[in-house]
Design an enzyme around this catalytic site. Structure first.
Site, mmCIF file in Angstrom:
data_model
loop_
_atom_site.group_PDB
_atom_site.id
_atom_site.type_symbol
_atom_site.label_atom_id
_atom_site.label_comp_id
_atom_site.label_asym_id
_atom_site.label_seq_id
_atom_site.Cartn_x
_atom_site.Cartn_y
_atom_site.Cartn_z
ATOM 1 N N ASN A 303 5.199 -3.443 0.161
ATOM 2 C CA ASN A 303 3.897 -2.854 -0.271
ATOM 3 C C ASN A 303 3.229 -2.177 0.583
ATOM 4 O OD1 ASN A 303 1.508 -2.732 -1.510
ATOM 5 N ND2 ASN A 303 1.054 -5.165 -1.830
ATOM 6 N N HIS A 334 -5.179 -12.967 0.608
ATOM 7 C CA HIS A 334 -4.530 -13.658 -0.430
ATOM 8 C C HIS A 334 -5.114 -14.615 -1.108
ATOM 9 C CE1 HIS A 334 -1.243 -10.466 0.782
ATOM 10 N NE2 HIS A 334 -0.843 -10.530 -0.375
#
Length: 431
Positions: A303, A334
Site C-alpha cells: 500500500n 486502522h
C-alpha cells in the site's frame, strides 16, 4: 477495511468508470472551464457517497467541511495540528461506534457504515496531506486580509478546489493518495485525451484484474477445501496461514488495480506523461512484494502511497522511537481492533529485527552459495512473517486471535523478538 468487505467497494468503483471517462473527455473541451471541472468532481463525489453510504455519508461530509473551514480560518502554522486533532478525533469516534456494534452488541456492522469508515480513512489522508502542504508552504492558503474582506461568494469560490480535492469521486472510495498540487495541476491542465493510450492502459489493467481474480478463485477453492485456522494442527497451521494470507493479498492487489484504473480513466493516472516531482507510484508493486527477502522493503511497498503518507506524517516528524510511533499511529488509524494492535506491534518488531539481521548478514556472509541460501531462507521467513501479521490484523474475534497466538505460527514473531534482544546489544560494535 477488512478484505471480505472490499466486494461492495468494487461494485461502486466499477459504476464510477463511465463518469471518470466522461470527465476525462470533457477536459479536452475548451468550453469545460476549470470551475466546471471542480464542480463535476465534487458533485460526482457527493452522488457516489450517497449511493454507497446512504445516510452515513453525512459522517464524511461534516469533517470535509470542517477541514476546509479550519484551513481558511487558521494561521498556516497552526493548520496542521488543529486539522489533525479534529480529523483523528472524528475518525476515532466513528471507529468506536463500530467497536460498540461488533463487541458490545455482538451484531454485524452495516455494510454502508463500513464503506463510510473506509472513505473516512482515505479522507484523513487527504486532509492531513493538504494541511501539511499548507503548513510547509507548498500550498498557499488565503491571507487573513483577503479572508476578512472577501464576500461569501468569494469565500465559496476560493474553497471550491479544497472541497473538490477532499471529495472528488475517483479517489473517494480508494486509490493511491494524490497530493493537492497534483490534483490542482491536473484540473487546471487542458490535455487532449489519447483514446489509444487510454484504451491499452485500461485493457492491461483489466487483464491484470482478471488474472488476479482467477488466481483468487482457485486459491479460495483450495483454502475452503482444506482445514481452517480453527481446525489445523501443528505444522499444518503454517500452510493454512500462508494460503489464507495469499487470498488476502490477491484480494487487495485486485482492488488496488481497480482503484488505479479508475484514477487513470479520470485523467489522474501515472501514464499520462506529467508529474509534479513527487514520483507517484501505484499502491501494489506485486513483483517486489512477492520476491523481496526483506520485511522492511515489503513494508515500504505494501500500500505504497499509504506507507509514504505515514512516513511523512509520523516517521519523519517523530523525535523519539519513530518506527514505534509510526506503527502505533497506523494501528490507531486502522481502528484499534485487538488484532490490529497485536498485528502492528508484531510488524514493528519484525521490521526492527529485519534491519539488524541484514546488517549482520552484510558483515559476515561473503560466499555466493551462502548468500543464495541466506536470501532463500529470509524470503520464506518474510512471506510467512507477513502472513502472520495479516491474519492477526484481519481477525475480529478475540478467540480467533488467541488461536493464532497459540499455534505454531507464533514462532515467526517470537524469533524476531529474540533476534532484536540478541542483536541490539551488538549494534554499536557493528557501527
Amino acid at each position: 477495511m477488512a478484505w471480505h468487505q472490499l466486494h461492495p467497494l468494487t461494485l461502486y468503483q466499477g459504476a464510477a468508470f463511465p463518469f471518470a471517462l466522461l470527465f476525462n473527455y470533457l477536459c479536452s473541451m475548451d468550453s469545460f472551464s476549470t470551475h466546471a471541472r471542480y464542480l463535476f468532481l465534487l458533485t460526482g463525489g457527493h452522488l457516489l457517497a450517497l449511493a454507497a453510504m446512504g445516510p452515513c455519508a453525512v459522517l464524511v461530509f461534516i469533517p470535509a467541511l470542517c477541514a476546509v473551514v479550519l484551513i481558511h480560518s487558521l494561521d498556516p502554522k497552526e493548520v496542521h495540528r488543529q486539522t489533525f486533532c479534529f480529523q483523528m478525533s472524528w475518525q476515532t469516534l466513528c471507529h468506536l461506534g463500530l467497536h460498540y456494534t461488533e463487541y458490545y452488541l455482538q451484531e454485524p456492522p452495516s455494510p454502508r457504515f463500513c464503506i463510510m469508515l473506509s472513505a473516512l480513512m482515505l479522507l484523513t489522508q487527504r486532509v492531513t496531506s493538504l494541511s501539511l502542504d499548507v503548513c510547509e508552504g507548498k500550498v498557499e492558503a488565503a491571507s487573513r486580509s483577503s479572508r476578512t474582506q472577501s464576500s461569501l461568494s468569494e469565500h465559496l469560490r476560493q474553497s471550491l478546489p479544497y472541497f473538490s480535492y477532499l471529495l472528488f469521486f475517483p479517489a473517494l472510495l480508494g486509490g493511491p493518495l494524490c497530493s493537492f498540487k497534483r490534483f490542482h495541476a491536473r484540473v487546471q491542465r487542458s490535455r487532449p485525451m489519447c483514446p489509444r493510450q487510454c484504451f491499452w492502459t485500461l485493457a492491461w489493467r483489466g487483464l491484470q484484474i482478471l488474472g488476479l481474480e482467477c488466481l483468487k478463485t482457485a486459491l479460495q477453492g483450495a483454502v475452503s477445501a482444506g482445514a481452517g485456522v480453527r481446525d489445523c494442527q501443528q505444522l499444518g497451521c503454517i500452510y493454512v496461514m500462508w494460503s489464507t494470507a495469499g487470498l488476502f493479498k490477491l484480494t487487495y492487489y485486485s482492488h488496488w488495480a481497480l482503484d488505479d484504473s479508475l484514477l487513470h480513466a479520470a485523467g489522474f493516472g501515472l501514464e499520462l506523461g506529467w508529474s509534479d516531482g513527487e514520483d507517484p507510484v501505484p499502491d501494489a508493486d506485486i513483483w517486489t512484494l512477492e520476491t523481496t527477502h526483506r520485511i522492511s522493503l515489503f513494508t515500504r511497498q505494501w500500500n505504497h502511497s499509504t506507507a509514504r503518507w505515514l512516513r511523512r506524517l509520523i516517521f519523519q516528524r517523530g523525535r523519539a522511537w519513530p518506527l514505534a510511533q509510526t506503527f502505533a499511529f497506523s494501528a490507531w488509524w486502522h481502528g484499534l481492533h485487538p488484532g490490529q494492535v497485536f498485528g502492528f506491534f508484531c510488524w514493528a518488531v519484525m521490521v526492527k529485527a529485519d534491519y539488524l539481521i541484514h546488517t549482520f548478514a552484510d558483515l559476515w556472509i561473503r560466499s555466493r552459495p551462502m548468500r543464495l541460501l541466506y536470501r532463500t531462507l529470509t524470503w520464506a521467513h518474510t512471506q510467512l512473517a507477513i502472513a502472520y501479521v495479516m491474519l492477526a490484523v484481519e481477525v475480529r474475534s478475540l478467540s480467533s486471535l488467541w488461536l493464532l497466538c497459540c499455534s505454531y505460527n507464533s514462532v515467526f514473531p517470537t524469533v524476531s523478538c529474540i533476534l532484536v534482544l540478541l542483536l541490539s546489544g551488538r549494534k554499536h560494535k557493528w557501527n
